[in-house]
Each structure stands twice: as C-alpha cells, then as structure tokens.
Design an enzyme around this catalytic site. Structure first.
Site, PDB file in Angstrom:
ATOM      1  N   ARG A 261       0.841  -1.194   0.000  1.00 22.47           N
ATOM      2  CA  ARG A 261       0.000   0.000   0.000  1.00 22.47           C
ATOM      3  C   ARG A 261       0.880   1.248   0.000  1.00 22.47           C
ATOM      4  O   ARG A 261       1.809   1.360   0.804  1.00 22.47           O
ATOM      5  CB  ARG A 261      -0.935  -0.002   1.209  1.00 22.47           C
ATOM      6  CG  ARG A 261      -1.839  -1.227   1.222  1.00 22.47           C
ATOM      7  CD  ARG A 261      -2.834  -1.241   2.352  1.00 22.47           C
ATOM      8  NE  ARG A 261      -3.621  -2.465   2.330  1.00 22.47           N
ATOM      9  CZ  ARG A 261      -4.596  -2.755   3.185  1.00 22.47           C
ATOM     10  NH1 ARG A 261      -4.913  -1.891   4.134  1.00 22.47           N
ATOM     11  NH2 ARG A 261      -5.256  -3.901   3.076  1.00 22.47           N
ATOM     12  N   ARG A 276       1.840   1.704  10.278  1.00 22.59           N
ATOM     13  CA  ARG A 276       1.395   2.100   8.945  1.00 22.59           C
ATOM     14  C   ARG A 276       2.589   1.998   8.003  1.00 22.59           C
ATOM     15  O   ARG A 276       3.438   2.888   7.962  1.00 22.59           O
ATOM     16  CB  ARG A 276       0.836   3.522   8.973  1.00 22.59           C
ATOM     17  CG  ARG A 276       0.051   3.897   7.714  1.00 22.59           C
ATOM     18  CD  ARG A 276      -0.470   5.317   7.810  1.00 22.59           C
ATOM     19  NE  ARG A 276      -1.379   5.507   8.917  1.00 22.59           N
ATOM     20  CZ  ARG A 276      -2.683   5.202   8.918  1.00 22.59           C
ATOM     21  NH1 ARG A 276      -3.219   4.697   7.822  1.00 22.59           N
ATOM     22  NH2 ARG A 276      -3.438   5.398   9.979  1.00 22.59           N
ATOM     23  N   GLU A 348      -7.456   0.265  14.659  1.00 21.23           N
ATOM     24  CA  GLU A 348      -7.972  -0.776  13.764  1.00 21.23           C
ATOM     25  C   GLU A 348      -6.952  -1.881  13.508  1.00 21.23           C
ATOM     26  O   GLU A 348      -5.806  -1.611  13.182  1.00 21.23           O
ATOM     27  CB  GLU A 348      -8.376  -0.155  12.419  1.00 21.23           C
ATOM     28  CG  GLU A 348      -8.963  -1.162  11.444  1.00 21.23           C
ATOM     29  CD  GLU A 348      -9.189  -0.580  10.058  1.00 21.23           C
ATOM     30  OE1 GLU A 348      -9.383  -1.378   9.118  1.00 21.23           O
ATOM     31  OE2 GLU A 348      -9.160   0.661   9.913  1.00 21.23           O
ATOM     32  N   SER A 351     -10.886  -6.075   9.680  1.00 21.76           N
ATOM     33  CA  SER A 351     -12.160  -5.613   9.141  1.00 21.76           C
ATOM     34  C   SER A 351     -12.795  -6.750   8.363  1.00 21.76           C
ATOM     35  O   SER A 351     -12.111  -7.667   7.898  1.00 21.76           O
ATOM     36  CB  SER A 351     -11.967  -4.392   8.230  1.00 21.76           C
ATOM     37  OG  SER A 351     -11.278  -4.753   7.051  1.00 21.76           O
ATOM     38  N   ARG A 388       0.281  -5.235  12.627  1.00 21.31           N
ATOM     39  CA  ARG A 388      -0.567  -4.637  13.665  1.00 21.31           C
ATOM     40  C   ARG A 388      -0.834  -5.600  14.821  1.00 21.31           C
ATOM     41  O   ARG A 388      -0.903  -5.182  15.981  1.00 21.31           O
ATOM     42  CB  ARG A 388      -1.865  -4.119  13.051  1.00 21.31           C
ATOM     43  CG  ARG A 388      -1.604  -2.963  12.093  1.00 21.31           C
ATOM     44  CD  ARG A 388      -2.830  -2.141  11.784  1.00 21.31           C
ATOM     45  NE  ARG A 388      -2.474  -1.041  10.895  1.00 21.31           N
ATOM     46  CZ  ARG A 388      -3.312  -0.092  10.498  1.00 21.31           C
ATOM     47  NH1 ARG A 388      -4.564  -0.117  10.931  1.00 21.31           N
ATOM     48  NH2 ARG A 388      -2.907   0.872   9.687  1.00 21.31           N
TER      49      ARG A 388
END
Length: 423
Positions: A261, A276, A348, A351, A388
C-alpha cells in the site's frame, strides 16, 4: 457494480445510498439518462439489423430492376447497421463507465456519517492498568528493538521509509501467528490458499480498487500488473468468468500473502514503528456464497475475527463502520479495534466487509441456482494483519523488564515458550 434494475425500479434507493456515502447523487440522474440512451441505441441497432435480414430474403426472391433497387438499398442499410452498432457500443461503454463509479448499495441499518461516526457495538476484554503494576508501558518499537525483533533502520536502508525487517523472534512471531491463523481457519472450513500478489487490471478493477482507492495502489507499467493491497483481490478474481454450481457454495478460502500500500495521504501519520507501512503480510478470509446467505456469513466472519483476537488475549472493540467510510465495494463493514496501551486508544486491526453481488457482477462470477443463473455474493475478512497484531501483542503483553508474555494459544507455535525474553 450494482444491479441496473435499481435505476429503473427504485432510483431513490440508489440516491440515498450515494448520499450516505458522501458521493455524487447527480451521478444517478446521469446514469438513468445513459441507461435510456443505451437501450434506445440497442433498439435502433436491432431494428436496422432485422430490416437487413428481411431485405436479404427479399433480394433472394427479386428479379430484374426490383433486385437492383433492393441491392442498392442493402448497401445503404449495411452502412446504417454499422453506424447503429457503433452507436450502441458507445452508449454501452458510456453507461458502463458511469456504473463503475457508483458504490455498492449501503445496507439498511448502517450508521450514517464519516470516519469518526462509526458505532461501537461491543467491547471485549479490559485494558491492563500498568500504573497499578508499577511501570509505564513501552511502545512496540522500543520493545521490538530490545527483543531484537524489529529493525527499522535497516529496513529503511534497504527500501526507504515505512519499511522494516522482522528479525529473530520477530520473524518467529509472524510465523507463529501465521500457523495459528491458518489452523483456526482450517477448523472453520476454509481452504488454505497462497495466491499471486501481482494481478491484472481486470482483477483490481473488478474488486473496486481502481476507483477511489487507486492512489493507494502500486502499479508496474512495463507489465501492466498491480501489487495487491490485500489478497481479497486474487481470491475474488479466482472465480472470475465462471458459473459455479449452487450446491458447491459457499466457497471458503483463506490466503496468506504480502500486501502493498502506498499509504497516499497518510504523510505524518503513524510514522514510528510498523503500524502504517508500505508492505506487510496478512491472512485473509474470503467467501463466495448465495446472496441470501451474505448477511449471515458477514456475522460469521466477524465472529471468527473476534475469536482470534480473544485467543490472543487482546482487548478490542467492534465497530459498525459509518456509510461515508465504506470502500466502493462494501455494503456494510465491521472493524475490530484493538487497545494500544501507549496511545491509550483503540486502533484498527481487522475488518470484514459484505460486498453483496457488487464484485461478482464486475467479475462475472455467477452460480446456477434453482431459479436460474445469477451473481453470487462475496465477503472478505482480515484474520491477521501481521504487523498490527505483532504491535498489539508486544504492547499488551509486555512485562516490566521489557520481555513479553506469550498468550497460551500462541505457545504451541513458538516451541512452548511462555515469554519472549530480552536478547
């Protein structure tokens, strides 16, 4: 993409969905006009084509001057048919381009608003009181460096900012998480997969990642391939252009893959450590099922994510994501936010999205049901985003001396170790 019938039978529902997403409502009126133009162009082409066929039969029967006149007419009609075909193709392309800009129809009950308007559905577990234990928690990078588990400096040297190297016990921790996640997924009936991390544009577009998310995607122009940001892309495209048998549904897959990403727009956010980053590994669940079973499967995927976090003894909250924060393909999305001690907030980590028939329509994934051939539904769910989850393990299970207690569920995959000790 959405079912075009909604534009004709209930355009207000599409308008409401667009408004809830904070997207263009005017686009719906453009689509209705484009749909009418498309259908009119198709009728015009089919009318001329039918006339051409009839004229061909008349020419075969005609003689003399009549035949000459009819032959002259066939020449003009051939031009008219070709023009009508081009007009119909152009109208179809214009309609399709607009359709690709419309997000999936937001399901009833999804909270309205933006990124900060999601609704907390439940809180599982309680954060540790480090003050009561007599020490201030270290952040994950400090612990990772003490353990010889994370090397940011050399990751940056190799690849640039937002890259890292997991070393020693850090690499072992990822492998342990991988094995735990894959073992659990197998128990739940998922077929393990290791799909390509490079995909064609059709796969990326079909899953909705070349619209609003395009700026976050890595593209290799020389090969016209994309690096996936999630194995959802490959798992969705796995059945592209196929008709599945209804009795083989649901198809449950779980994949381990690298994810890439660009993190466009995140300048200055979470720059410390591995929260991140531009690359990380992930275990992702994916389901192809009958549309009428999609909501039940969504609840099931969320349950699996909760089970995994609970097994790792990490406190977390479940968030019903607001409509304005849904991706293009998602009709509803649940996120799990884990407690991060050094930031004193939930962040987060997983998901799960119900994409209903949206991706299947774009990728031409259908099934042969009792009432005919129609699109399936697709759903995805993150089981373990490695970086994470490693952060949450290091911070939530740290001890005063900088070592880290290993949750019981993870110990069999770390040779029985109960503590990750200082190097």
């Amino acid at each position: 993409m959405i079912d075009p019938k909604w534009l004709r039978t209930d355009p207000d529902r599409v308008r409401r969905s667009q408004a809830a997403r904070g997207a263009s409502v005017e686009l719906v009126d453009e689509l209705i006009a484009a749909d009418e133009a498309r259908r009119a162009a198709i009728v015009a082409f089919e009318t001329r084509r039918a006339e051409q066929k009839n004229l061909g039969r008349d020419v075969a029967k005609a003689k003399g001057d009549e035949r000459a006149v009819l032959l002259e007419r066939t020449k003009q009609l051939a031009v008219d048919v070709k023009t009508a075909q081009a007009d119909a193709d152009a109208a179809e392309a214009a309609f399709t381009d607009l359709m690709k800009q419309v997000g999936n129809l937001v399901l009833d009950g999804v909270p309205e608003g933006g990124e900060d308007d999601g609704v907390v559905l439940e809180t599982v577990g309680a954060p540790r009181d480090f003050a009561a234990e007599g020490f201030a928690p270290r952040d994950h990078l400090e612990i990772g460096e003490l353990l010889g588990a994370i090397d940011m400096e050399r990751g940056t040297k190799i690849s640039g900012s937002r890259f890292y190297v997991l070393t020693g016990v850090g690499a072992q921790l990822e492998m342990a998480l991988l094995n735990l996640a894959m073992s659990k997924a197998a128990e739940w009936g998922f077929t393990p997969m290791i799909p390509p991390a490079l995909v064609k544009p059709s796969a990326m577009e079909g899953t909705g990642f070349l619209g609003q998310a395009a700026q976050d995607v890595y593209h290799l122009p020389a090969d016209d391939l994309y690096l996936v940001g999630t194995s959802e892309v490959a798992l969705a495209a796995y059945h592209a252009d196929e008709i599945l048998e209804a009795d083989t549904l649901p198809r449950q897959y779980v994949a381990y893959s690298p994810c890439f990403r660009r993190e466009a727009g995140s300048y200055g956010k979470d720059t410390r450590g591995i929260f991140r980053v531009h690359w990380f590994d992930k275990v992702e669940m994916f389901v192809h099922c009958a549309p009428e079973d999609a909501e039940a499967w969504h609840d099931r995927l969320l349950g699996y994510e909760k089970d995994f976090l609970t097994a790792l003894e990490i406190p977390f909250q479940v968030l019903d994501v607001a409509s304005g924060d849904l991706g293009l393909s998602a009709a509803r999305k649940f996120d799990c936010y884990a407690w991060l001690p050094t930031q004193q907030r939930y962040r987060e980590v997983t998901s799960t999205s119900n994409c209903t028939e949206f991706q299947a329509r774009r990728l031409q994934i259908r099934a042969r049901f009792a009432d005919g051939v129609r699109p399936v539904a697709t759903l995805n769910g993150t089981l373990c985003a490695m970086t994470r989850i490693i952060i949450m393990l290091l911070e939530n299970h740290q001890l005063a001396d900088g070592s880290v207690r290993v949750p019981e569920a993870l110990r069999p995959y770390l040779g029985g170790r109960e503590v990750l000790a200082l190097s």
